[in-house]
Write a protein that holds these residues in place. Structure first.
Motif, PDB file in Angstrom:
ATOM      1  N   UNK A  26      90.910 -33.660 -20.606  1.00 47.27           N
ATOM      2  CA  UNK A  26      90.846 -32.407 -21.536  1.00 47.27           C
ATOM      3  C   UNK A  26      89.768 -32.580 -22.481  1.00 47.27           C
ATOM      4  N   UNK A  27      88.937 -31.329 -22.432  1.00 49.53           N
ATOM      5  CA  UNK A  27      87.960 -31.293 -23.406  1.00 49.53           C
ATOM      6  C   UNK A  27      88.365 -31.200 -24.967  1.00 49.53           C
ATOM      7  N   UNK A  28      87.928 -31.822 -25.679  1.00 42.50           N
ATOM      8  CA  UNK A  28      88.174 -31.902 -27.104  1.00 42.50           C
ATOM      9  C   UNK A  28      86.946 -31.450 -28.027  1.00 42.50           C
ATOM     10  N   UNK A  29      85.859 -31.734 -27.594  1.00 41.52           N
ATOM     11  CA  UNK A  29      84.606 -31.179 -28.414  1.00 41.52           C
ATOM     12  C   UNK A  29      83.484 -31.008 -27.342  1.00 41.52           C
ATOM     13  N   UNK A  30      82.592 -29.961 -28.010  1.00 47.03           N
ATOM     14  CA  UNK A  30      81.439 -29.731 -27.090  1.00 47.03           C
ATOM     15  C   UNK A  30      80.190 -29.396 -27.880  1.00 47.03           C
ATOM     16  N   UNK A  31      79.105 -29.748 -27.406  1.00 47.51           N
ATOM     17  CA  UNK A  31      78.064 -29.423 -27.981  1.00 47.51           C
ATOM     18  C   UNK A  31      76.968 -29.091 -27.153  1.00 47.51           C
ATOM     19  N   UNK A  45      90.126 -28.343 -18.310  1.00 49.92           N
ATOM     20  CA  UNK A  45      90.802 -29.688 -17.528  1.00 49.92           C
ATOM     21  C   UNK A  45      89.776 -29.984 -16.550  1.00 49.92           C
ATOM     22  N   UNK A  46      89.636 -31.393 -16.397  1.00 49.32           N
ATOM     23  CA  UNK A  46      88.882 -31.893 -15.576  1.00 49.32           C
ATOM     24  C   UNK A  46      89.872 -32.997 -14.683  1.00 49.32           C
ATOM     25  N   UNK A  47      90.002 -32.839 -13.541  1.00 48.65           N
ATOM     26  CA  UNK A  47      90.834 -33.880 -12.617  1.00 48.65           C
ATOM     27  C   UNK A  47      90.225 -34.723 -12.146  1.00 48.65           C
ATOM     28  N   UNK A  48      90.628 -36.085 -12.300  1.00 50.26           N
ATOM     29  CA  UNK A  48      89.873 -37.079 -11.591  1.00 50.26           C
ATOM     30  C   UNK A  48      90.214 -37.665 -10.442  1.00 50.26           C
ATOM     31  N   UNK A  49      89.513 -38.185  -9.914  1.00 53.15           N
ATOM     32  CA  UNK A  49      90.051 -38.939  -8.355  1.00 53.15           C
ATOM     33  C   UNK A  49      89.019 -39.997  -8.106  1.00 53.15           C
ATOM     34  N   UNK A  50      89.495 -40.740  -7.336  1.00 54.69           N
ATOM     35  CA  UNK A  50      88.524 -42.169  -6.777  1.00 54.69           C
ATOM     36  C   UNK A  50      86.674 -41.475  -6.735  1.00 54.69           C
ATOM     37  N   UNK A  51      86.644 -40.501  -6.277  1.00 52.52           N
ATOM     38  CA  UNK A  51      85.091 -40.202  -5.964  1.00 52.52           C
ATOM     39  C   UNK A  51      84.621 -39.549  -7.111  1.00 52.52           C
TER      40      UNK A  51
END
Length: 77
Positions: A26-31, A45-51
């Motif tokens: 989950x993004x908690x800070x941006x610049x 939200x960024x979903x991770x997977x082995x690739x």
């Protein structure tokens, strides 16, 4: 912190994610430019997977990972 990191690295933008303990970040800070910040806020939200390259390495090692060249990361190809 991200403003300083982007300045030091000469990067155009930066994102700080926090893990939920599973396969998502989950993004908690941006610049960066407004269009980048707005897009990431709409999709926090960024979903991770082995690739998913550095993101998956972060999950597996539990250490920070700097992406030196995003074009070389599988998730961006």
């Amino acid at each position: 912190i991200l403003a300083n990191a982007t300045r030091i690295c000469g990067a155009p933008f930066a994102t700080l994610f926090k893990t939920d303990g599973g396969d998502a970040l989950r993004v908690v800070a941006l610049h960066g430019p407004p269009e980048f910040v707005e897009e990431r806020r709409r999709n926090p939200i960024l979903h991770m997977h082995p690739g998913s390259g550095a993101f998956w390495r972060t999950r597996e090692t539990r250490r920070a990972v700097q992406i030196t060249d995003a074009h070389a990361e599988p998730v961006y190809l």
